[in-house]
Design a protein around this motif. Structure first.
Motif, PDB file in Angstrom:
ATOM      1  N   SER A 148       0.847  -1.068   0.142  1.00 48.77           N
ATOM      2  CA  SER A 148       0.125   0.273  -0.060  1.00 48.77           C
ATOM      3  C   SER A 148       0.817   0.864  -0.089  1.00 48.77           C
ATOM      4  O   SER A 148       1.897   1.000   0.428  1.00 48.77           O
ATOM      5  CB  SER A 148      -0.725  -0.019   1.587  1.00 48.77           C
ATOM      6  N   ASP A 149       0.183   2.201  -0.931  1.00 49.01           N
ATOM      7  CA  ASP A 149       1.074   3.622  -0.624  1.00 49.01           C
ATOM      8  C   ASP A 149       0.541   3.822   0.953  1.00 49.01           C
ATOM      9  O   ASP A 149      -0.841   3.327   1.034  1.00 49.01           O
ATOM     10  CB  ASP A 149       0.481   4.033  -1.013  1.00 49.01           C
TER      11      ASP A 149
ATOM     12  N   GLY B 265       0.524  14.821   3.013  1.00 45.97           N
ATOM     13  CA  GLY B 265       1.877  13.737   2.105  1.00 45.97           C
ATOM     14  C   GLY B 265       1.765  12.254   1.591  1.00 45.97           C
ATOM     15  O   GLY B 265       0.758  11.733   2.470  1.00 45.97           O
ATOM     16  N   ARG B 266       1.932  11.996   0.688  1.00 46.34           N
ATOM     17  CA  ARG B 266       1.696  10.160   0.874  1.00 46.34           C
ATOM     18  C   ARG B 266       3.765   9.684   0.276  1.00 46.34           C
ATOM     19  O   ARG B 266       4.431  10.729  -0.252  1.00 46.34           O
ATOM     20  CB  ARG B 266       1.282   9.678  -0.447  1.00 46.34           C
ATOM     21  N   ILE B 267       3.393   8.160   0.403  1.00 42.44           N
ATOM     22  CA  ILE B 267       5.078   8.244   0.473  1.00 42.44           C
ATOM     23  C   ILE B 267       4.183   6.558  -0.276  1.00 42.44           C
ATOM     24  O   ILE B 267       3.570   5.454   0.018  1.00 42.44           O
ATOM     25  CB  ILE B 267       5.638   6.978   2.009  1.00 42.44           C
ATOM     26  N   LYS B 268       4.957   6.184  -1.602  1.00 36.18           N
ATOM     27  CA  LYS B 268       4.465   5.165  -2.687  1.00 36.18           C
ATOM     28  C   LYS B 268       5.282   3.723  -1.917  1.00 36.18           C
ATOM     29  O   LYS B 268       6.245   4.038  -1.907  1.00 36.18           O
ATOM     30  CB  LYS B 268       4.837   5.326  -4.332  1.00 36.18           C
ATOM     31  N   THR B 269       4.674   2.563  -2.724  1.00 36.13           N
ATOM     32  CA  THR B 269       5.754   1.147  -2.425  1.00 36.13           C
ATOM     33  C   THR B 269       7.075   0.869  -3.210  1.00 36.13           C
ATOM     34  O   THR B 269       7.407   1.932  -3.870  1.00 36.13           O
ATOM     35  CB  THR B 269       4.671   0.357  -3.005  1.00 36.13           C
ATOM     36  N   LYS B 270       7.175   0.022  -3.038  1.00 37.33           N
ATOM     37  CA  LYS B 270       8.593  -0.306  -3.359  1.00 37.33           C
ATOM     38  C   LYS B 270       8.913  -0.546  -4.497  1.00 37.33           C
ATOM     39  O   LYS B 270       9.838  -0.282  -5.054  1.00 37.33           O
ATOM     40  CB  LYS B 270       9.344  -1.506  -2.348  1.00 37.33           C
TER      41      LYS B 270
ATOM     42  N   ASN C 265       7.186  -3.603   8.704  1.00 39.77           N
ATOM     43  CA  ASN C 265       5.719  -3.168   8.784  1.00 39.77           C
ATOM     44  C   ASN C 265       5.425  -1.666   9.802  1.00 39.77           C
ATOM     45  O   ASN C 265       4.233  -1.612   9.890  1.00 39.77           O
ATOM     46  CB  ASN C 265       4.802  -3.919   9.465  1.00 39.77           C
ATOM     47  N   THR C 266       6.138  -0.406   9.345  1.00 42.56           N
ATOM     48  CA  THR C 266       5.875   0.681   9.583  1.00 42.56           C
ATOM     49  C   THR C 266       6.784   1.639   8.735  1.00 42.56           C
ATOM     50  O   THR C 266       7.404   1.719   8.089  1.00 42.56           O
ATOM     51  CB  THR C 266       6.255   0.325  11.090  1.00 42.56           C
ATOM     52  N   ALA C 267       5.191   2.611   8.953  1.00 48.37           N
ATOM     53  CA  ALA C 267       5.760   4.204   8.284  1.00 48.37           C
ATOM     54  C   ALA C 267       6.214   5.089   9.138  1.00 48.37           C
ATOM     55  O   ALA C 267       5.867   5.242   9.825  1.00 48.37           O
ATOM     56  CB  ALA C 267       4.762   4.346   7.459  1.00 48.37           C
TER      57      ALA C 267
ATOM     58  N   PRO D 184      -4.413   0.597  -0.718  1.00 51.11           N
ATOM     59  CA  PRO D 184      -4.413  -0.749  -1.763  1.00 51.11           C
ATOM     60  C   PRO D 184      -4.844   0.210  -2.838  1.00 51.11           C
ATOM     61  O   PRO D 184      -5.942  -0.410  -2.764  1.00 51.11           O
ATOM     62  CB  PRO D 184      -4.506  -1.035  -0.881  1.00 51.11           C
ATOM     63  N   HIS D 185      -4.028   0.203  -3.798  1.00 44.92           N
ATOM     64  CA  HIS D 185      -4.615   0.256  -5.226  1.00 44.92           C
ATOM     65  C   HIS D 185      -5.455  -0.786  -5.115  1.00 44.92           C
ATOM     66  O   HIS D 185      -4.982  -2.188  -5.112  1.00 44.92           O
ATOM     67  CB  HIS D 185      -3.474   0.758  -5.945  1.00 44.92           C
TER      68      HIS D 185
END
Lengths: 120, 112
Positions: free
Chosen positions: A32-33, A49-54, A79-81, A102-103
Motif C-alpha cells: 500500500s501507499d 503527503g504520501r509515500i509509494k511502495t517499493k 511493517n511501519t511507516a 491499496p490500489h
C-alpha cells in the motif's frame, strides 16, 4: 483485524522535531501507499503527503507548506511507516493520521490519530 | 491544486428523510483508466475518517445501500436515501486524481 497503530506525538516548542510512527497490524504494509492527513482542532482534513511502495521506488509527495521540513519514510520489514517533522511551527499543531491506499482502493484503513502540539 | 467545494456546510435532517451533499471539483477528476477519482468519507466525533464511497459510486465494505454516489461533469453527489441517527458526522469529499490530494470543507450532518 487490519489496523494502523500510531505513536510518537507530543508537545514540542517551535523549531523542534518529532517523529511519528504508523505500524500495520493484520496486514502487510508493503502493498500500500501510505498517506498522512492532519486536522487542526475544529477544522477540516488536510492531506500532507504520501509515500509509494517499493515497486514505485518509494516516491514521496508533500504539500508545499511542509516541503523541506517533513520527511516520509517506511520500513516494510518492520511493517511501519514514519513521518519525521523538523522545524515545527505553531501552525503544525493538529491531530495527525496515517492511512493506507491499496490500489485500486482508497483510504480504507486509518490510524487512530496522534496529537502534535507546537507551542512555546 | 484541485479545489473541492462542498455544499451545504450544515445539513439538519429528520430521521427517515433523504439527504444530499454536493461536491464540485475545479477540474475534471477523470483518470486515464476511465474512473473518476472522487471519494467520500465521514468523520464521526472523536474518530478518524472512514471511507463511505470510493471512485465516485462504489460503496465501501459494510456501508449500507442507503448510501449512493453519482457524478455529473465535475459535480459529485452523495445521497442518503433514509437518514438514520447513526449517520451523523462530518462528510468530506476528496479527490485523489493528483497530488496534492485535496478535501472539501466538510458537511456537518445532524439530526433534527
Amino acid at each position: 483485524e487490519e489496523q494502523l497503530v500510531q505513536s510518537g506525538g507530543g508537545l514540542v516548542q517551535p523549531g523542534e522535531s518529532l517523529k511519528l510512527s504508523c505500524a500495520a497490524s493484520g496486514f502487510s504494509l508493503s502493498g500500500s501507499d501510505i498517506h498522512w492527513v492532519r486536522q487542526a482542532s475544529g477544522k477540516g482534513l488536510e492531506w500532507i503527503g504520501r509515500i509509494k511502495t517499493k515497486d514505485e521506488n518509494y516516491v514521496t509527495a508533500y504539500i508545499s507548506s511542509v516541503l523541506g521540513r517533513f520527511t516520509l519514510s517506511r520500513d516494510d520489514s518492520k511493517n511501519t511507516a514514519f513521518l519525521k517533522m523538523d522545524s515545527l511551527r505553531t501552525e503544525d499543531t493538529a491531530v495527525y493520521y496515517c492511512t493506507r491506499r491499496p490500489h485500486p482502493m482508497s483510504f480504507d484503513v486509518w490510524g487512530q490519530g496522534t496529537v502534535v502540539a507546537v507551542s512555546s | 491544486d484541485i479545489v473541492m467545494t462542498q455544499s451545504p456546510l450544515s445539513l439538519p435532517v429528520t430521521p427517515g428523510e433523504p439527504a444530499s451533499i454536493s461536491c464540485r471539483s475545479s477540474q475534471s477528476l477523470l483518470h486515464g483508466n476511465g474512473a473518476y477519482y472522487l471519494d467520500w468519507y465521514v468523520q464521526k466525533p472523536g474518530q478518524p475518517p472512514q471511507l463511505v464511497i470510493h471512485l465516485t459510486s462504489n460503496r465501501a465494505s459494510g456501508v449500507p445501500d442507503r448510501f449512493s454516489g453519482s457524478r455529473s461533469g465535475t459535480d459529485f453527489t452523495l445521497k442518503i436515501s433514509r437518514v438514520e441517527a447513526d449517520d451523523v458526522g462530518v462528510y468530506y469529499c476528496m479527490q485523489i486524481l493528483q497530488t496534492p490530494v485535496t478535501f472539501g470543507q466538510g458537511t456537518r450532518l445532524e439530526i433534527k
